[in-house]
Design an enzyme around this catalytic site. Structure first.
Site, short mmCIF file in Angstrom:
data_model
loop_
_atom_site.label_atom_id
_atom_site.label_comp_id
_atom_site.label_asym_id
_atom_site.label_seq_id
_atom_site.Cartn_x
_atom_site.Cartn_y
_atom_site.Cartn_z
N ASP A 135 29.53 32.55 37.78
CA ASP A 135 29.97 31.46 36.91
C ASP A 135 30.32 31.95 35.52
O ASP A 135 29.92 33.04 35.10
CB ASP A 135 28.89 30.37 36.82
CG ASP A 135 27.63 30.84 36.12
OD1 ASP A 135 27.17 31.96 36.41
OD2 ASP A 135 27.11 30.09 35.27
N GLU B 127 24.18 31.17 36.37
CA GLU B 127 23.42 31.98 35.42
C GLU B 127 23.60 31.45 34.00
O GLU B 127 22.64 31.42 33.21
CB GLU B 127 23.86 33.44 35.50
CG GLU B 127 22.98 34.42 34.74
CD GLU B 127 23.37 34.64 33.29
OE1 GLU B 127 22.62 35.31 32.57
OE2 GLU B 127 24.44 34.14 32.86
#
Length: 390
Positions: free
Chosen positions: A90, A158
């Site tokens: 991400d 994350e």
């Protein structure tokens, strides 16, 4: 010494892979993640499925994308304990990662990759993903190269702080791991912040503003603004560095009746975190006394400093230091002024220091990545898994 990626063929393959990955929109959503949505965005599956397909093409075993969007694969090796390599898919939601248009410039002997300035680049952490993938492709294409068994996980979310919330521990065989999620070439990180969040809720009393004094109006939005103004200037992220902790205002909104503010608390030792909590508690009491409204603070632990655990397992960092030296990389020891999935994984009992990616100015439209440094990160990975590295 293994200098695989100073070869133009492999350098160009790594660049092509990175350019493909950054064009895939994988932005996560912090608000959704905090509300229990996982993964916080379905678009993270777009890259996950691509990585799954490529790992299968390399010939890895047990390749899968879990229902929670973790990509897992296993590469058998010689008779050594396995090592886990991790990077996250991400990108942060503070700056858009949609429609990334990478731009290449040549600077001396290096190629610099950045965006066109309208988006972030996504080197955090697609540079790490790319380095791991090229390492795996090289090893599967060269079975004569001896290496230990390798596990790989590419994680979602994350950037929201939830990247390890649903990590498939049942799949992991390794006793230690390495994240590839750092910055400038040579940085070796085995220390990070202790991290808490603070949600502040302000409750006021609404009434007609023309009769505010007579009816005892209490302005929650004004309370929130006053609360924020009490933060010491030398405790803000923009005025701190190195081992200095901070309190960061991330969001504030409200009306006369209700207001809220979100903060991040960061420090390298727990005592300083507790002092930051006490500071906010004192400020809340002062605001309630001054305005008459209510202030409620909710603190939540996010991750802990990995240093204490890694100090108990010196061989994990020693193997990484050896890999840097074998790759011809000068080691720069510095603390992470943030955290990684490795911070959480270390808490779970799998010591996990962090490796550089060659990225700079993360979480901004000025983000850029050095191709030479990204290649060096891949060389470090080759040397970590090389037979006899334990």
């Amino acid at each position: 010494m293994n200098y695989v990626f100073n070869n133009d063929e492999y350098k160009n393959k790594l660049l092509e892979r990175f350019l493909r990955y950054v064009k895939i929109w994988t932005e996560s959503d912090g608000e959704a993640a905090d509300n229990g949505v996982f993964p916080s965005t379905q678009r993270q599956f777009d890259l996950a499925r691509i990585l799954e397909s490529e790992l299968n093409a390399f010939g890895l075993q047990e390749v899968q994308v879990t229902d929670d969007c973790y990509v897992y694969g296993y590469l058998p090796g010689n008779d050594e304990p396995p090592i886990l390599l991790l990077a996250h898919m991400d990108t942060v939601d503070e700056v858009t990662g949609k429609d990334v248009q990478p731009v290449l410039t040549e600077e001396g002997e290096d190629t610099i990759i950045h965006s066109d300035g309208t988006t972030l680049l996504g080197g955090d952490d697609k540079a790490g993903v790319s380095a791991i993938m090229e390492c795996l492709e090289y090893l599967t294409a060269h079975p004569e190269f001896p290496h230990c068994p390798i596990e790989v996980i590419f994680s979602p979310d994350e950037e929201t702080g939830h990247g390890m919330d649903k990590v498939p521990l049942n799949l992991i065989k390794s006793k230690y791991a390495y994240t590839v999620d750092g910055g400038a070439e040579g940085e070796l990180e085995s220390e990070c912040f202790n991290a808490w969040s603070c949600q502040a809720e302000f409750t006021g009393k609404a009434c007609h503003t023309g009769d505010a004094k007579a009816l005892g109006m209490i302005n929650a939005a004004l309370m929130a603004g006053d609360f924020v103004s009490k933060l010491p200037h030398d405790k803000l992220p923009e005025t701190t560095e190195d081992h200095e902790g901070f309190i960061a205002l991330m969001e504030i909104n409200g009306t006369i009746e209700k207001a809220s503010a979100q903060f991040l608390l960061r420090a390298f030792n727990i005592e300083e975190i507790e002092a930051e909590k006490r500071l906010l508690d004192r400020n809340a009491n002062e605001i309630m006394k001054k305005y008459g409204g209510m202030v409620e603070l909710t603190f939540k632990q996010q991750y802990l400093n990995m240093k204490d655990t890694l100090d108990k397992h010196p061989q994990v960092v020693q193997r990484l230091e050896n890999a840097y030296k074998e790759a011809g990389v000068h080691i720069i020891r510095k603390p992470i002024r943030g955290g990684t999935d490795g911070s959480r994984l270390t808490e779970m009992g799998i010591p996990t220091p962090n490796i550089f990616t060659g990225g700079h100015e993360f979480h901004s439209r000025n983000e850029w990545v050095s191709l030479n440094s990204m290649c060096k990160a891949a060389d470090v990975l080759i040397n970590i898994v090389a037979l006899g590295g334990c």
